[in-house]
Design an enzyme around this catalytic site. Structure first.
Site, PDB file in Angstrom:
ATOM      1  N   HIS A   1     -67.237  12.322  -0.150  1.00  0.00           N
ATOM      2  CA  HIS A   1     -66.936  11.927   1.234  1.00  0.00           C
ATOM      3  C   HIS A   1     -65.771  12.722   1.832  1.00  0.00           C
ATOM      4  O   HIS A   1     -65.622  12.782   3.051  1.00  0.00           O
ATOM      5  CB  HIS A   1     -66.670  10.416   1.331  1.00  0.00           C
ATOM      6  CG  HIS A   1     -65.296   9.982   0.915  1.00  0.00           C
ATOM      7  ND1 HIS A   1     -65.034   9.423  -0.324  1.00  0.00           N
ATOM      8  CD2 HIS A   1     -64.108   9.993   1.569  1.00  0.00           C
ATOM      9  CE1 HIS A   1     -63.746   9.116  -0.400  1.00  0.00           C
ATOM     10  NE2 HIS A   1     -63.159   9.462   0.729  1.00  0.00           N
TER      11      HIS A   1
ATOM     12  N   SER B   1     -57.977  10.072  -1.645  1.00  0.00           N
ATOM     13  CA  SER B   1     -59.371  10.306  -2.035  1.00  0.00           C
ATOM     14  C   SER B   1     -59.536  11.684  -2.650  1.00  0.00           C
ATOM     15  O   SER B   1     -59.092  12.690  -2.088  1.00  0.00           O
ATOM     16  CB  SER B   1     -60.287  10.186  -0.818  1.00  0.00           C
ATOM     17  OG  SER B   1     -60.408   8.847  -0.406  1.00  0.00           O
TER      18      SER B   1
ATOM     19  N   ASP C   1     -70.342   9.716  -5.203  1.00  0.00           N
ATOM     20  CA  ASP C   1     -69.186  10.207  -4.429  1.00  0.00           C
ATOM     21  C   ASP C   1     -68.448  11.315  -5.173  1.00  0.00           C
ATOM     22  O   ASP C   1     -67.221  11.304  -5.300  1.00  0.00           O
ATOM     23  CB  ASP C   1     -68.233   9.057  -4.095  1.00  0.00           C
ATOM     24  CG  ASP C   1     -67.310   9.401  -2.926  1.00  0.00           C
ATOM     25  OD1 ASP C   1     -67.608  10.359  -2.194  1.00  0.00           O
ATOM     26  OD2 ASP C   1     -66.295   8.693  -2.755  1.00  0.00           O
TER      27      ASP C   1
END
Length: 408
Positions: free
Chosen positions: A144, A251, A174
């Site tokens: 992402h 992230s 992911d």
């Protein structure tokens, strides 16, 4: 630590009935004596407390005057008689979970391998983190972070900025692998650990770039394992839960164990309704998910996971009564995608899946995880169905998950 009593500490005993004119002097002596006793009492209490708590050893020097009451107290408690000074040798103390030398050492070794990722999507820009996993410039991050990016730039420890291109991607887990263009030789890298060996309560160290603060570290524990998250209707399985602080920008960063190995890639946080910021629940993709498809991702593949095309809920004895089904465990089908594998196999809303490959099905999460781990698109799976008073066995041919979020 050294405690040295006064060399001229007075005795506790006072002469009886001092003359009137000497009462002021007597009062002062009384005060001095009381204070001296309190000092000695405090020293004894400290020594007893330190000795009991830290396993310390008291070593006494020579030639100091000790009030008789204190000496008697020491004899009754079995403490060696002090004669001048005390030296206390304490064993090293660690504050439970946190070991400063361990954590700072891991940070020093690992932080050079954490990179900042900047992306462009038209006029929109985004940022995240990544982990160098090969000396020739392969970067591991979350899908992402780089999804739909028209350009990707990676910033190294020395602030060198390099263009990156996507190698392989696994949207459902992911995960994405990037390749740095014109990477310098012998980049410092991190090793993937074994997330399957994790236990709740183990040390967890997160390093990333929250809100652009490069190579920030936070420390916590592994709070839980095997969580399932949903990106729309698409599940992410086998997720690690941690209380190490995470924020936007973390992230794609590393979650490390006590050996400094990457056991997860931090990718999400839980937010309570109406609240912003970190609420104590963070998530990471386990290293086992990265390793599972690593060779195919490095070869540039787009990983597609097996899909059955249903939504469902766990059947428990109480849920069975509410649903009006005759079995007390399994997965009750709530919906069937009209053009999906389950529909083609004849499954209907209201059916209960009681077994897969003739092994009992207990929960929807366990059922989905089994299909995800054991099967690829195109594989056939045997399902046992309870429908009213009937038990039916059928075969379903699994398909790739749709690109959109059209189906569970």
């Amino acid at each position: 630590m050294e405690i040295t009593p006064s060399a001229d500490a007075p005795d506790f005993a006072l002469s009886p009935d001092p003359p009137i004119r000497s009462r002021r002097v007597a009062v002062l002596r009384l005060v001095r004596t009381a204070l001296s006793g309190l000092v000695w009492f405090a020293i004894v209490v400290i020594l007893l407390g330190v000795g009991a708590a830290a396993g310390s050893t008291a070593v006494w020097a020579t030639d100091a005057k000790v009030p008789p009451q204190v000496a008697a107290f020491l004899r009754r408690t079995g403490v060696a008689m002090p004669v001048r000074a005390v030296q206390v040798e304490q064993a090293p103390v660690k504050s439970g979970l946190y070991d400063r030398e361990l954590v700072t050492g891991i940070y020093d070794r690992a932080s050079p391998s954490i990179v900042e990722i900047t992306t462009s999507r038209g006029e929109r820009r985004g940022s995240g983190s990544g982990v160098l996993i090969s000396p020739n410039g392969t970067v591991l991050t979350n899908y992402h972070v780089v999804r739909d990016a028209t350009s990707i730039e990676v910033t190294l420890l020395d602030h060198t900025r390099l263009v990156a291109t996507m190698l392989g991607r696994d949207p459902q887990d992911d995960i994405a692998f990037l390749r740095l263009e014109d990477a310098p030789p012998s980049l410092q890298t991190l090793t993937l650990g074994d997330s399957d060996e994790l236990r709740p309560g183990e040390l967890a160290i997160a390093i990333g770039n929250p809100i652009g603060l490069d190579r920030s570290i936070s420390v916590g524990v592994i709070s839980g394992l095997g969580r399932t998250l949903r990106d729309g209707d698409r599940p992410m399985r086998h997720i690690i839960q941690t209380d190490a602080t995470l924020n936007p920008g973390n992230s794609g960063g590393a979650l490390l164990n006590a050996a400094g190995e990457v056991i997860g890639i931090t990718n999400a946080i839980e937010r309570a309704a109406g609240r912003t910021g970190f609420g104590g629940i963070g998530y990471a993709v386990p290293s086992s998910s990265v390793k599972r498809f690593a060779d195919r991702l490095l070869a540039g593949e787009h990983i597609r996971h097996a899909w059955l095309g249903i939504s469902g809920q766990d059947v428990t004895p109480s849920a069975a009564r509410e649903l009006g089904v005759t079995v007390s465990r399994g997965v009750a089908i709530g919906s069937v995608v009209g053009v999906g594998p389950a529909a083609r196999a004849g499954l209907r809303k209201g059916d209960v899946i009681t077994a897969v490959d003739r092994a009992p099905v207990e929960t929807m999460d366990a059922f989905g995880a089994y299909l995800d781990r054991r099967y690829r698109p195109g594989d056939r799976v045997t399902l046992t169905i309870s429908r009213g008073s009937e038990t039916i066995e059928t075969m379903a041919t699994l398909e790739p998950w749709p690109e959109g979020d059209m189906a569970p």
